[in-house]
Structures are given as structure tokens and as C-alpha cells.
Design an enzyme around this catalytic site. Structure first.
Site, PDB file in Angstrom:
ATOM      1  CD  GLU A 113      -1.404  -2.385   1.772  1.00  0.00           C
ATOM      2  OE1 GLU A 113      -0.373  -2.396   2.477  1.00  0.00           O
ATOM      3  OE2 GLU A 113      -1.997  -3.415   1.409  1.00  0.00           O
ATOM      4  CE1 TYR A 125       7.859   0.435  -3.214  1.00  0.00           C
ATOM      5  CE2 TYR A 125       5.961   1.853  -2.921  1.00  0.00           C
ATOM      6  CZ  TYR A 125       7.072   1.226  -2.404  1.00  0.00           C
ATOM      7  OH  TYR A 125       7.392   1.386  -1.089  1.00  0.00           O
TER       8      TYR A 125
HETATM    9  C1  LIG Z   1      10.481   6.082  -1.478  1.00  0.00           C
HETATM   10  C2  LIG Z   1      11.939   5.931  -1.012  1.00  0.00           C
HETATM   11  C3  LIG Z   1      12.047   4.682  -0.164  1.00  0.00           C
HETATM   12  C4  LIG Z   1      12.811   5.761  -2.268  1.00  0.00           C
HETATM   13  O1  LIG Z   1      14.136   5.480  -1.862  1.00  0.00           O
HETATM   14  P1  LIG Z   1      15.403   6.133  -2.609  1.00  0.00           P
HETATM   15  O2  LIG Z   1      16.613   5.455  -2.125  1.00  0.00           O
HETATM   16  O3  LIG Z   1      15.335   7.606  -2.504  1.00  0.00           O
HETATM   17  O4  LIG Z   1      15.080   5.712  -4.115  1.00  0.00           O
HETATM   18  P2  LIG Z   1      16.115   5.374  -5.266  1.00  0.00           P
HETATM   19  O5  LIG Z   1      17.245   6.324  -5.233  1.00  0.00           O
HETATM   20  O6  LIG Z   1      16.407   3.914  -5.223  1.00  0.00           O
HETATM   21  O7  LIG Z   1      15.235   5.752  -6.530  1.00  0.00           O
HETATM   22  C5  LIG Z   1      14.375   4.824  -7.066  1.00  0.00           C
HETATM   23  C6  LIG Z   1      13.340   5.508  -7.937  1.00  0.00           C
HETATM   24  O8  LIG Z   1      12.468   6.311  -7.140  1.00  0.00           O
HETATM   25  C7  LIG Z   1      12.067   7.437  -7.922  1.00  0.00           C
HETATM   26  N1  LIG Z   1      12.579   8.636  -7.302  1.00  0.00           N
HETATM   27  C8  LIG Z   1      13.551   8.750  -6.350  1.00  0.00           C
HETATM   28  N2  LIG Z   1      13.697  10.031  -5.987  1.00  0.00           N
HETATM   29  C9  LIG Z   1      12.823  10.745  -6.712  1.00  0.00           C
HETATM   30  C10 LIG Z   1      12.462  12.114  -6.764  1.00  0.00           C
HETATM   31  N3  LIG Z   1      13.061  13.029  -5.979  1.00  0.00           N
HETATM   32  N4  LIG Z   1      11.476  12.478  -7.598  1.00  0.00           N
HETATM   33  C11 LIG Z   1      10.839  11.568  -8.386  1.00  0.00           C
HETATM   34  N5  LIG Z   1      11.131  10.248  -8.362  1.00  0.00           N
HETATM   35  C12 LIG Z   1      12.099   9.847  -7.557  1.00  0.00           C
HETATM   36  C13 LIG Z   1      12.662   7.251  -9.299  1.00  0.00           C
HETATM   37  O9  LIG Z   1      11.777   6.458 -10.052  1.00  0.00           O
HETATM   38  C14 LIG Z   1      13.898   6.442  -8.962  1.00  0.00           C
HETATM   39  O10 LIG Z   1      14.340   5.726 -10.052  1.00  0.00           O
HETATM   40  P3  LIG Z   1      15.491   6.332 -11.001  1.00  0.00           P
HETATM   41  O11 LIG Z   1      16.526   6.937 -10.114  1.00  0.00           O
HETATM   42  O12 LIG Z   1      15.969   5.144 -11.748  1.00  0.00           O
HETATM   43  O13 LIG Z   1      14.792   7.355 -11.821  1.00  0.00           O
HETATM   44  C15 LIG Z   1      12.439   7.179  -0.236  1.00  0.00           C
HETATM   45  O14 LIG Z   1      12.162   8.329  -0.995  1.00  0.00           O
HETATM   46  C16 LIG Z   1      11.817   7.337   1.149  1.00  0.00           C
HETATM   47  O15 LIG Z   1      12.324   6.837   2.144  1.00  0.00           O
HETATM   48  N6  LIG Z   1      10.671   8.057   1.239  1.00  0.00           N
HETATM   49  C17 LIG Z   1       9.988   8.265   2.505  1.00  0.00           C
HETATM   50  C18 LIG Z   1       9.322   7.014   2.998  1.00  0.00           C
HETATM   51  C19 LIG Z   1       8.393   6.435   1.978  1.00  0.00           C
HETATM   52  O16 LIG Z   1       7.692   7.155   1.277  1.00  0.00           O
HETATM   53  N7  LIG Z   1       8.374   5.105   1.883  1.00  0.00           N
HETATM   54  C20 LIG Z   1       7.506   4.381   0.997  1.00  0.00           C
HETATM   55  C21 LIG Z   1       6.250   4.093   1.707  1.00  0.00           C
HETATM   56  S1  LIG Z   1       5.150   3.072   0.712  1.00  0.00           S
END
Ligand SMILES: CC(C)(COP(=O)(O)OP(=O)(O)OC[C@H]1O[C@@H](n2cnc3c(N)ncnc32)[C@H](O)[C@@H]1OP(=O)(O)O)[C@@H](O)C(=O)NCCC(=O)NCCS
Length: 153
Positions: A113, A125
Site C-alpha cells: 500500500e 514501485y
Molecule cells: C520512497 C523511497 C524509499 C525511495 O528510496 P530512494 O533510495 O530515494 O530511491 P532510489 O534512489 O532507489 O530511486 C528509485 C526511484 O524512485 C524514484 N525517485 C527517487 N527520488 C525521486 C524524486 N526526488 N522524484 C521523483 N522520483 C524519484 C525514481 O523512479 C527512482 O528511479 P530512477 O533513479 O531510476 O529514476 C524514499 O524516498 C523514502 O524513504 N521516502 C519516505 C518514505 C516512503 O515514502 N516510503 C515508501 C512508503 S510506501
């Protein structure tokens, strides 16, 4: 396991240990997720292999928690990265490690979710093969709806 992300950051991915709980909760609170320490410790006790952390130079910078649904599918209960290290491939790396754990158990599907407003997570995702399969109104404590997503492993 030592992994270099697609963005060139080298991290260690390993199982959660109870000594990590304060770091995990720190990241989780800063990420506005809904969990708490007793819940995370309970989930770890239930399935230690399903709880992974990413460590950079000895410090935990992110985590992922898997659970099993009553139907026997995998479910991503939580995923969060320390805000200072986001956008460097750690989230994607933890997701892939989680898929591999589920595949080893011969699990066919993984679901999750995600908040309707959380476009960054939804994008991550989708890019790893998740499809939207539903919407649950008022899913979160603050009344926000959840998008339900599922992926074939
Ligand atoms: C969601 C989260 C886990 C992603 O982790 P992350 O280490 O920053 O992500 P990654 O660097 O592996 O990036 C993966 C993809 O996310 C997306 N992404 C990451 N940062 C982004 C940004 N600032 N804007 C748009 N898309 C973004 C892109 O699709 C990216 O893929 P790409 O780099 O190949 O384009 C992180 O932002 C986070 O901790 N967010 C807060 C908690 C949360 O929302 N958890 C999910 C709950 S369901």
C-alpha cells in the site's frame, strides 16, 4: 552482502539486528510512516529474514520490512531511506533484495500500500514492475487513501 547501487553508492545490505531499532525508528519517524518500535521488533521476531537494513560506513541509512499475507503472498510493510541518502539507489537496492528473499521462498506475488500523494514511491514501485490493483479510502491514520499495488515475482 555488499552492493553498489545503480547510482554508485556502495552499501552493505544485511538482516536487521535488535541493536538497529533506534536508527530504524529514527528514519521511520522522519519519514512519517505509521509504525512503532514494538511493532517492528515483533515483525522481526516473526520473520527475521524479511527485515533488511542498508548500512553505509557502519550506520544504518535505510530499511525494508516484509511480511507474509494470510494468502501466502509477500507484502512490503515498510520501506524508508534516511532523507540525506535518498535518490542514490538505496531504495531500489533494498526492494530488489526483498524480491530475492521472496523468490527463494517460492512466493509468487508481492503487494503493498502506498499513499495517494507519494508519487516518488509510486514511481519507484512502477519501475520495478508493480501494477495498481486498487484504492483503499481512509487507509492511513490521517485519513489519506492508499493505492494498492502488486507485482509478479
Ligand atoms: C520512497 C523511497 C524509499 C525511495 O528510496 P530512494 O533510495 O530515494 O530511491 P532510489 O534512489 O532507489 O530511486 C528509485 C526511484 O524512485 C524514484 N525517485 C527517487 N527520488 C525521486 C524524486 N526526488 N522524484 C521523483 N522520483 C524519484 C525514481 O523512479 C527512482 O528511479 P530512477 O533513479 O531510476 O529514476 C524514499 O524516498 C523514502 O524513504 N521516502 C519516505 C518514505 C516512503 O515514502 N516510503 C515508501 C512508503 S510506501
Amino acid at each position: 552482502m555488499i552492493v553498489t547501487t545503480a547510482k554508485g553508492l556502495t552499501v552493505r545490505v544485511r538482516q536487521f539486528e535488535t541493536a538497529d531499532i533506534n536508527r530504524v525508528i529514527g528514519i521511520e519517524v522522519a519519514s512519517f510512516l505509521d509504525g512503532d518500535a514494538p511493532l517492528y521488533l515483533e515483525l522481526h521476531e516473526e520473520w527475521p529474514q524479511g527485515f533488511l537494513v542498508a548500512e553505509l560506513e557502519g550506520t544504518v541509512i535505510g530499511f525494508i520490512v516484509l511480511v507474509l499475507t494470510p494468502e501466502g503472498d509477500g507484502r512490503i510493510f515498510a520501506l524508508a531511506i534516511d532523507a540525506r541518502y535518498r535518490g542514490r539507489g538505496v531504495g531500489r537496492t533494498l526492494l530488489k533484495a526483498a524480491f530475492n528473499i521472496l523468490r527463494k521462498r517460492k512466493i509468487g506475488y508481492v503487494r503493498l500500500e502506498v499513499r495517494l500523494s507519494n508519487h516518488v514511491a509510486q514511481q519507484l514501485y512502477r519501475s520495478t514492475g508493480f501494477m495498481e490493483i486498487g484504492l483503499v479510502p481512509y487507509y492511513y491514520k490521517d485519513g489519506e487513501a492508499a493505492i494498492v499495488m502488486r507485482k509478479v515475482l
